[in-house]
Design a protein around this motif. Sequence first.
Motif, PDB file in Angstrom:
ATOM      1  N   ARG A 188       0.804  -1.232   0.000  1.00  0.00           N
ATOM      2  CA  ARG A 188       0.000   0.000   0.000  1.00  0.00           C
ATOM      3  C   ARG A 188       0.835   1.279   0.000  1.00  0.00           C
ATOM      4  O   ARG A 188       0.378   2.323   0.458  1.00  0.00           O
ATOM      5  N   LEU A 229     -10.039  -2.572   1.662  1.00  0.00           N
ATOM      6  CA  LEU A 229      -9.752  -1.766   0.480  1.00  0.00           C
ATOM      7  C   LEU A 229      -8.482  -2.253  -0.208  1.00  0.00           C
ATOM      8  O   LEU A 229      -7.567  -2.764   0.436  1.00  0.00           O
ATOM      9  N   THR A 230      -8.450  -2.096  -1.519  1.00  0.00           N
ATOM     10  CA  THR A 230      -7.217  -2.356  -2.263  1.00  0.00           C
ATOM     11  C   THR A 230      -6.230  -1.228  -1.958  1.00  0.00           C
ATOM     12  O   THR A 230      -6.613  -0.175  -1.422  1.00  0.00           O
ATOM     13  N   LYS A 281      -4.822   1.057  -3.831  1.00  0.00           N
ATOM     14  CA  LYS A 281      -5.190   2.343  -4.441  1.00  0.00           C
ATOM     15  C   LYS A 281      -6.482   2.889  -3.843  1.00  0.00           C
ATOM     16  O   LYS A 281      -6.639   4.107  -3.687  1.00  0.00           O
ATOM     17  N   GLU A 282      -7.419   2.026  -3.503  1.00  0.00           N
ATOM     18  CA  GLU A 282      -8.635   2.487  -2.820  1.00  0.00           C
ATOM     19  C   GLU A 282      -8.282   3.104  -1.475  1.00  0.00           C
ATOM     20  O   GLU A 282      -8.830   4.148  -1.084  1.00  0.00           O
ATOM     21  N   LEU A 294      -6.714   6.498  -2.031  1.00  0.00           N
ATOM     22  CA  LEU A 294      -7.740   7.464  -2.421  1.00  0.00           C
ATOM     23  C   LEU A 294      -8.584   7.877  -1.214  1.00  0.00           C
ATOM     24  O   LEU A 294      -8.871   9.068  -1.026  1.00  0.00           O
ATOM     25  N   MET A 295      -8.953   6.916  -0.374  1.00  0.00           N
ATOM     26  CA  MET A 295      -9.731   7.234   0.817  1.00  0.00           C
ATOM     27  C   MET A 295      -8.932   8.106   1.771  1.00  0.00           C
ATOM     28  O   MET A 295      -9.452   9.061   2.359  1.00  0.00           O
ATOM     29  N   TYR A 349     -12.792   3.817  -9.457  1.00  0.00           N
ATOM     30  CA  TYR A 349     -12.287   3.682  -8.085  1.00  0.00           C
ATOM     31  C   TYR A 349     -13.203   4.395  -7.094  1.00  0.00           C
ATOM     32  O   TYR A 349     -13.463   3.884  -5.990  1.00  0.00           O
ATOM     33  N   VAL A 350     -13.687   5.573  -7.475  1.00  0.00           N
ATOM     34  CA  VAL A 350     -14.615   6.294  -6.599  1.00  0.00           C
ATOM     35  C   VAL A 350     -15.903   5.495  -6.434  1.00  0.00           C
ATOM     36  O   VAL A 350     -16.448   5.374  -5.324  1.00  0.00           O
ATOM     37  N   ASN A 379     -16.269   2.264  -6.651  1.00  0.00           N
ATOM     38  CA  ASN A 379     -15.996   1.105  -5.795  1.00  0.00           C
ATOM     39  C   ASN A 379     -15.913   1.507  -4.324  1.00  0.00           C
ATOM     40  O   ASN A 379     -16.397   0.785  -3.440  1.00  0.00           O
ATOM     41  N   LEU A 380     -15.296   2.648  -4.059  1.00  0.00           N
ATOM     42  CA  LEU A 380     -15.228   3.140  -2.685  1.00  0.00           C
ATOM     43  C   LEU A 380     -16.620   3.401  -2.132  1.00  0.00           C
ATOM     44  O   LEU A 380     -16.934   3.032  -0.996  1.00  0.00           O
ATOM     45  N   LYS A 405     -18.347   0.127  -1.234  1.00  0.00           N
ATOM     46  CA  LYS A 405     -17.837  -0.503  -0.011  1.00  0.00           C
ATOM     47  C   LYS A 405     -18.259   0.277   1.228  1.00  0.00           C
ATOM     48  O   LYS A 405     -18.571  -0.313   2.271  1.00  0.00           O
TER      49      LYS A 405
END
Length: 226
Positions: free
Chosen positions: A24, A150-151, A153-154, A157-158, A193-194, A196-197, A200
């Motif tokens: 990460r 989260l991955t 990159k997720e 981003l978060m 990605y947004v 997917n966030l 979740k």
Amino acid sequence: MRILLVEDDVQLAASLAEALTAQRYAVDLVRDGEMAWEQTKGLVYDLVLLDVTLPKLDGICLCQQLRDRGYPTPILMLTARDTSLDKVVGLDAGADAYMVKPFNLQELMAQIRALLRRGQSGTAPVLSWGALQLNPSSYEVTYNRSPIHLTPKEFALMEAMLRYGKRVLSRAAILEHVWNWQDSPEEDTIKTYVKNLRAKLKAAGAPKDFIETVHGLGYRLKTLDN
């Protein structure tokens, strides 16, 4: 956290970048000292992973130049030369630690974590927004204490959204915080990605508009009710 990897061995650089990304870390990869020097003019990294033997500007000279400029980032030097004199020269140039190739990957990761903790001058504070909490040190994310997986990159981003808070996180800022400069994604990739966030977060109990779209500008977290 963002790491500058300076390594001219293509195979080793690719392996290290993959391993660091899996942990990460956001990784920017350059393959000569001059490119690294230019890269550090615009960004202060959390760590520099620096090979000693580099084209154009070697690692020792680069390290000295960075320290002469007052660059505060921890520097971990990598070298194939295992002599006491080489280590002394590297440390005297301003490196914080020194590892000899071939090295054990787990030992390298442990050394990186130790240097990052030292560079933070203590434990990184937990970031929160309402019921959402993100721990940069342990890579744990929860909503109402329910874990959110989260991955890498997720997670990045978060974390960027939490650090921006009410401010709008633009596409340029997302690229800086989440992707390295050699691998800029398409606009649709960022939107994915947004999306997917949001999914979740919603699955963990957050409102569907927890992440707001500011059309033409970017994204921000929904203002908390007083």
